[in-house]
Design an enzyme around this catalytic site. Structure first.
Site: not given
Ligand SMILES: *Cc1c(COP(=O)(O)O)cnc(C)c1O
Length: 421
Positions: A206, A231-232, A380, A135
């Site tokens: 992560d 938030y996911k 997705r 990511f």
């Molecule tokens: C969604 C996601 C993030 C989001 O990071 P934010 O700081 O909330 O924008 C980080 N790492 C991964 C792997 C994600 O899927």
């Protein structure tokens, strides 16, 4: 001529789908979400749906705790301990102890804090290892941490297959995303953690696409550090605060590079000098966003009410159903599965590749089937066990089949790109 049989599954009947829903132990959870009519929501891995309890919870926090309690609520409603309270609840979803998790900041900021902390804890080692295509913010935050430290560290991106063997005596930290955001590939957390430890490196996981969807056992795997998103799958609301985990054995030894007053040992002594707070507390930085923490707590509470094993089993079953259904016509339309094949360990979303993925996703959204597009050519579909029915997945597949058969994606209006995809 010899031919290798392609995996083939009997056509899925409506009765078979109905039987899956009838036997679903989580079916009652759907009613606990405020889902709009006419929408099949396959993007709960990007922004989780709104739990009905959250509406009541926020109403209470707004009117009673803020409106009436005013500043007294830092004590009377225990706002002060909310990040630790919600962290300790979240710990149960990720195989951690209550005092190893705190809610704070965003995932990006938490990555920065823990990467710097980890590198300082492994002096003399230069390398941070991750995988290409991780990511973006994870890689950007490694770069930021390295620029901040400015002392000869370097980032090495090694493809998944070769990553374990690339860990060496110069590796300070391995940073991996447990479930890949695009492909849904799933790392073996215990095996990779062991591989890192065998060479004296630390590992940071992560969990953004893991918590609330797949089995996570940080303590069982011996993991050092972790971060994740609220938030996911956790349904904490847009921009919900994130969380971080530090294994008990590292608490007290690791130092955050962002030592704010909320991580101070005695914030209300208002002294000039910084003194790191005990345990996980020091990884808080500034004043927590209480409204957002309350929304996250409602989402986490909902997950704690569900049997995690049932959640994980349903996640797999939803994915396998969707793969079977799309496989029946996908190839004829140039749609190919991305990531783990049917039956292999995976995360809770299914991705397909097609050169016109963007327009196809837009055509699906016009039909009320909300998935998302990930550049350059991936569509997705997030499969959230708490509020999706097997019938929703079957209906989504039928919509996709029609979009392809009728070439609806060719419509010009489906080519216009918005800021957020
Ligand atoms: C969604 C996601 C993030 C989001 O990071 P934010 O700081 O909330 O924008 C980080 N790492 C991964 C792997 C994600 O899927």
């Amino acid at each position: 001529m010899n031919s290798v049989p392609t995996p083939h599954h009997a056509p899925v009947t409506d009765a078979a789908v109905a039987a899956l829903d009838a036997a679903d132990p989580l079916a009652a959870f759907r009613a606990r979400f405020a889902l709009p009519d006419g929408v099949i929501y396959l993007d709960g891995n990007s922004l989780g749906a709104l739990p009905r309890d959250t509406v009541d919870r926020l109403h209470h926090v707004l009117h009673h705790e803020w409106g009436e309690g005013l500043i007294r609520s830092w004590n009377s409603a225990d706002w002060f301990h909310a990040p630790r309270r919600v962290g300790s609840k979240l710990a149960r979803l990720i195989g951690a102890q209550p005092h190893e998790v705190v809610v704070a900041d965003s995932t990006s900021v938490n990555l920065f804090k823990l990467i710097v902390a980890a590198l300082r804890a492994r002096p003399g080692r230069a390398k941070v290892l991750s995988e290409p295509g991780n990511f973006p913010t994870d890689l950007y935050m490694i770069e930021s941490a390295l620029r901040t430290l400015g002392d000869g560290h370097r980032l090495a991106l090694v493809p998944r297959e070769a990553l374990a063997s690339a860990i060496d005596d110069d590796t300070a930290l391995v940073l991996l995303t447990h479930v890949h955001y695009k492909t849904a590939e799933l790392w073996d957390m215990a095996a990779m953690t062991q591989a890192a430890h065998a060479r004296g490196a630390l590992i940071l996981w992560d969990l953004s696409h893991s918590a609330g969807a797949v089995e996570v056992d940080l303590n069982g795997a011996g993991a050092d550090l972790a971060v994740g998103c609220g938030y996911k799958f956790l349904n904490g609301g847009p921009g919900a605060p994130a969380y971080l985990y530090v294994a008990e054995r590292h608490l007290g030894a690791l130092e955050t590079p962002l030592g704010g007053w909320m991580g101070h040992a005695r914030p209300f002594d208002f002294v000039d000098g910084y003194e790191a707070g005990p345990g996980i507390v020091r990884f808080q930085c500034g004043t927590p966003p209480i409204l957002a923490v309350a929304a996250l707590e409602a989402g986490v509470d909902l997950h704690l009410a569900a049997d995690m094993r049932a959640v994980v089993a349903k996640s797999r079953a939803l994915a396998e159903l969707f793969i079977d259904l799309v496989s029946a016509y996908g190839e004829a339309h140039g749609i190919t599965l991305v990531g783990p094949p049917r039956g292999a360990p995976r995360g809770s979303h299914v991705s397909f590749r097609h050169p016109e993925a963007y327009a196809i996703v837009q055509a699906l959204i016009a039909r009320g089937v909300i998935g998302d597009f990930r550049a350059p050519d991936v569509m997705r579909f997030g499969l959230t066990p708490l509020y999706l029915r097997f019938a929703d997945v079957a209906a989504a597949s039928q919509h996709l089949a029609q979009v392809m058969a009728r070439e609806e994606w060719r419509d010009e209006r489906f080519r216009v790109r918005s800021a957020v995809t």
